[in-house]
Enzyme design. Sequence first.
Site, PDB file in Angstrom:
ATOM      1  N   HIS A   6      47.829  38.871   6.180  1.00 34.96           N
ATOM      2  CA  HIS A   6      48.128  38.507   7.429  1.00 34.96           C
ATOM      3  C   HIS A   6      47.107  39.323   8.461  1.00 34.96           C
ATOM      4  O   HIS A   6      47.679  40.311   8.714  1.00 34.96           O
ATOM      5  CB  HIS A   6      49.487  38.905   7.689  1.00 34.96           C
ATOM      6  CG  HIS A   6      50.289  38.656   8.988  1.00 34.96           C
ATOM      7  ND1 HIS A   6      51.324  39.393   9.619  1.00 34.96           N
ATOM      8  CD2 HIS A   6      49.951  37.678   9.821  1.00 34.96           C
ATOM      9  CE1 HIS A   6      51.737  38.724  10.546  1.00 34.96           C
ATOM     10  NE2 HIS A   6      50.962  37.526  10.704  1.00 34.96           N
ATOM     11  N   CYS A  22      51.881  41.915  17.272  1.00 37.43           N
ATOM     12  CA  CYS A  22      51.390  43.245  17.502  1.00 37.43           C
ATOM     13  C   CYS A  22      50.071  43.071  17.687  1.00 37.43           C
ATOM     14  O   CYS A  22      49.255  44.242  17.692  1.00 37.43           O
ATOM     15  CB  CYS A  22      51.720  44.171  16.264  1.00 37.43           C
ATOM     16  SG  CYS A  22      53.590  44.512  16.185  1.00 37.43           S
ATOM     17  N   ARG A  81      61.017  33.044  13.296  1.00 37.25           N
ATOM     18  CA  ARG A  81      61.212  32.825  12.061  1.00 37.25           C
ATOM     19  C   ARG A  81      62.716  33.705  11.534  1.00 37.25           C
ATOM     20  O   ARG A  81      63.069  34.754  12.361  1.00 37.25           O
ATOM     21  CB  ARG A  81      60.253  33.658  11.358  1.00 37.25           C
ATOM     22  CG  ARG A  81      58.844  33.105  11.064  1.00 37.25           C
ATOM     23  CD  ARG A  81      57.731  33.492  10.320  1.00 37.25           C
ATOM     24  NE  ARG A  81      57.314  34.989  11.037  1.00 37.25           N
ATOM     25  CZ  ARG A  81      57.854  36.156  10.768  1.00 37.25           C
ATOM     26  NH1 ARG A  81      58.459  36.278   9.744  1.00 37.25           N
ATOM     27  NH2 ARG A  81      57.472  37.266  11.509  1.00 37.25           N
TER      28      ARG A  81
HETATM   29  P1  GTP Z   1      51.845  36.710  15.764  1.00 34.59           P
HETATM   30  O1  GTP Z   1      51.070  35.511  16.245  1.00 34.59           O
HETATM   31  O2  GTP Z   1      53.223  36.696  15.904  1.00 34.59           O
HETATM   32  O3  GTP Z   1      51.238  36.998  14.329  1.00 34.59           O
HETATM   33  O4  GTP Z   1      51.139  37.854  16.587  1.00 34.59           O
HETATM   34  P2  GTP Z   1      49.767  38.527  17.084  1.00 34.59           P
HETATM   35  O5  GTP Z   1      49.977  39.747  16.059  1.00 34.59           O
HETATM   36  O6  GTP Z   1      48.603  37.788  17.129  1.00 34.59           O
HETATM   37  O7  GTP Z   1      50.175  39.078  18.358  1.00 34.59           O
HETATM   38  P3  GTP Z   1      49.528  38.963  19.626  1.00 34.59           P
HETATM   39  O8  GTP Z   1      48.043  39.194  20.058  1.00 34.59           O
HETATM   40  O9  GTP Z   1      49.925  37.523  20.357  1.00 34.59           O
HETATM   41  O10 GTP Z   1      50.270  40.040  20.905  1.00 34.59           O
HETATM   42  C1  GTP Z   1      51.662  40.083  21.053  1.00 34.59           C
HETATM   43  C2  GTP Z   1      51.833  40.867  22.250  1.00 34.59           C
HETATM   44  O11 GTP Z   1      51.341  42.102  22.165  1.00 34.59           O
HETATM   45  C3  GTP Z   1      51.477  39.936  23.642  1.00 34.59           C
HETATM   46  O12 GTP Z   1      52.527  40.204  24.426  1.00 34.59           O
HETATM   47  C4  GTP Z   1      50.385  41.009  23.904  1.00 34.59           C
HETATM   48  O13 GTP Z   1      50.090  40.808  25.182  1.00 34.59           O
HETATM   49  C5  GTP Z   1      50.665  42.286  23.190  1.00 34.59           C
HETATM   50  N1  GTP Z   1      49.486  42.802  23.088  1.00 34.59           N
HETATM   51  C6  GTP Z   1      48.417  42.694  22.537  1.00 34.59           C
HETATM   52  N2  GTP Z   1      47.395  43.615  22.485  1.00 34.59           N
HETATM   53  C7  GTP Z   1      47.686  44.779  23.161  1.00 34.59           C
HETATM   54  C8  GTP Z   1      47.365  45.966  23.375  1.00 34.59           C
HETATM   55  O14 GTP Z   1      46.052  46.419  22.830  1.00 34.59           O
HETATM   56  N3  GTP Z   1      48.184  46.729  24.009  1.00 34.59           N
HETATM   57  C9  GTP Z   1      49.302  46.450  24.605  1.00 34.59           C
HETATM   58  N4  GTP Z   1      49.899  47.344  25.108  1.00 34.59           N
HETATM   59  N5  GTP Z   1      49.909  45.304  24.358  1.00 34.59           N
HETATM   60  C10 GTP Z   1      49.276  44.302  23.572  1.00 34.59           C
HETATM   61  C1  SPV Z   2      54.080  35.280  13.068  1.00 37.99           C
HETATM   62  O1  SPV Z   2      55.392  35.562  13.249  1.00 37.99           O
HETATM   63  O2  SPV Z   2      53.615  36.225  12.507  1.00 37.99           O
HETATM   64  C2  SPV Z   2      53.288  34.315  13.523  1.00 37.99           C
HETATM   65  C3  SPV Z   2      54.103  33.028  14.039  1.00 37.99           C
HETATM   66  O3  SPV Z   2      52.289  34.146  13.371  1.00 37.99           O
HETATM   67  S1  SPV Z   2      54.914  32.250  12.810  1.00 37.99           S
HETATM   68  O4  SPV Z   2      53.933  30.912  12.418  1.00 37.99           O
HETATM   69  O5  SPV Z   2      56.215  31.733  13.286  1.00 37.99           O
HETATM   70  O6  SPV Z   2      54.837  32.884  11.453  1.00 37.99           O
HETATM   71 MN    MN Z   3      51.437  36.252  12.330  1.00 41.97          MN
END
Ligand code: GTP
Ligand code: SPV
Ligand code: MN
Length: 581
Positions: free
Chosen positions: A228, A252, A71
């Site tokens: 979100h 995150c 983004r």
């Molecule tokens: P968006 O799709 O961008 O909104 O992201 P999200 O909040 O769904 O994050 P996601 O679960 O995909 O995790 C993002 C990164 O953080 C990945 O590389 C994970 O492996 C890492 N991660 C997730 N949970 C943990 C955790 O509990 N501890 C650590 N150290 N890393 C984590």
């Molecule tokens: C984020 O960036 O929080 C995502 C991926 O979940 S996007 O659809 O690009 O916003």
């Molecule tokens: Mn997101």
Amino acid sequence: MSHTASEDLKQWVANVARLALPERIHWCDGSEEEYNALVSQMLASGQLHELNQEQFPRCYLHRSDPSDVARTEHLTFVCTKSKDEAGPNNNWKEPAEAHAEADRLFAGVMKGRTMYVVPYCMGPLDSPHSRCGVEITDSAYVAASMKIMTRMGKKALLRLGNDKTFVKGLHSIGDLKVEHRRIFHFPEEKMIKSIGSGYGGNALLGKKCHALRIASYQARQEAWLAEHMLIAGIENPQGEIFYIAAAFPSACGKTNLAMLIPPEQYKGWKVWTVGDDIAWMHLGEDGYLYAMNPEAGFFGVAPGTSSKTNANAVAMLNHDTIFTNVGVTADNTPWWEGLDEGQPVVDWKGDPFDGTTPAAHPNSRFTVSSRQCPSYTKAAEDPRGVRISAIIFGGRRPSLIPLVYEAKNWAHGVLVGASMASQTTAAATGVVGIVRRDPMAMKPFCGYNFGDYWDHWLSFAKKSDKLPKVFHVNWFRRDEKGNFMWPGYGDNIRVLRWILDRANRRCDAVETPLGFIPRPGSIDTTGLNIAEKAMHDLCDITPSGWKEEWDEIGKFLNSFGTHLPAQLKAQYDSILKQINR
Ligand code: GTP
Ligand code: SPV
Ligand code: MN
């Protein structure tokens, strides 16, 4: 299909065609045949590459333009009549000026291309809380992704006709040059105009543009919340299921928490996935808060996904998935950093992998239907949504912020959300790893002034005394050596367990000026290799140590001037006094 469309919709499509001059117009019906045809065409044009079809049936790789991988927040605008309405949290442009700029950029932009008209519904087709939209796009990748991510096609068009109102989203990949990239939102007109990017949040307009920026604006007018947040059900050995909604900033940990698999000794515990990114929440007639997932698929971060961290995701990604910007092995299977096995030979740009830069882009993603997730629950299709027991805020904070704490009441919970901050990630362009304020994980997504948004959050306490309890977590504290102090992932169930015990008032806690923290020993660490001292450091709140943080928060809140709700300021001031004592 267009014959079922309303006059308003037909008129808009005709006007766009007159401006953008596409070679042909295709109304998407959402059928399998249509999806297959889009895929075949993209394979022929090189927009998609076939992956190993024996191991990964119907899985494809998309390589985006290398300058279009995340983004672009500096090119994203909220175009309300008054600048004040958009707030200091948004880039603002005067609507007439933005429309004129869009007209210039869209003029003739679809020459020689197909224009897809994509009707979609955010949320179950039979839910009164769902909202429809139509995205016009010249990208087959976007049309195919919308089929996975939303309820797209004929049925959405039918519902949209009955609803009378829908969100109009106009999208073109343009020339993909950053100079020509703009993502405009017109919440007062329920309209989005996005040009110059094919990347997820910039281009799949049902997601962040509609379901968060436009929807948050609508939600304020209609007394609900567009957030979100992931939504997940936590089942305990007694068979009770409690649902949580959790807001963590981009990349995150939402997808990971939504699909959590408890460690082995947690027999009888199970996490059910409702959603991994967006929650629309309404007060029920019974006074409880209900959440529904407006999406039908996951657009998840690939790096870090493995059978150890997220086995549910690994299991859902071995068929019918579009991968974007990952690497490839010699066997032509998808590969990213953190995956258990395999060796990349080609990187995300399509160049030979030489080991000097990551094989997968740090923001490489998978696009997959939620139905493929082993922990997906039918409750996600409930038109009412699921009843929320706890709201959890969290971010990436290498220091200070404890593993978990509980807000003292709803208004304090709103302050906890408003004062969130997190290290930036690769999900947006710009510097990665700097702590920035990101209230409710909505900094890039709130369609109006944050001050008014907090006031809207506060207003719920006037309508119900059965609101969920509010918590804050931090999985990302680091020790002096830079290592994560908390194991995270599956072990996060230990913290969720405490949260639900507190939400159900099944255990007591220690009160501090900043909120309730776990009594020593009340977060279960059996089977974990974590010292008592480390656990104490992780869970403790020392008010005097929060001076600098509280100062920062104060400056941030004050930057909203007269829009800052007095009640929030009062909450802040009372804690300030206790910190300075
Ligand atoms: P968006 O799709 O961008 O909104 O992201 P999200 O909040 O769904 O994050 P996601 O679960 O995909 O995790 C993002 C990164 O953080 C990945 O590389 C994970 O492996 C890492 N991660 C997730 N949970 C943990 C955790 O509990 N501890 C650590 N150290 N890393 C984590
Ligand atoms: C984020 O960036 O929080 C995502 C991926 O979940 S996007 O659809 O690009 O916003
Ligand atoms: Mn997101």
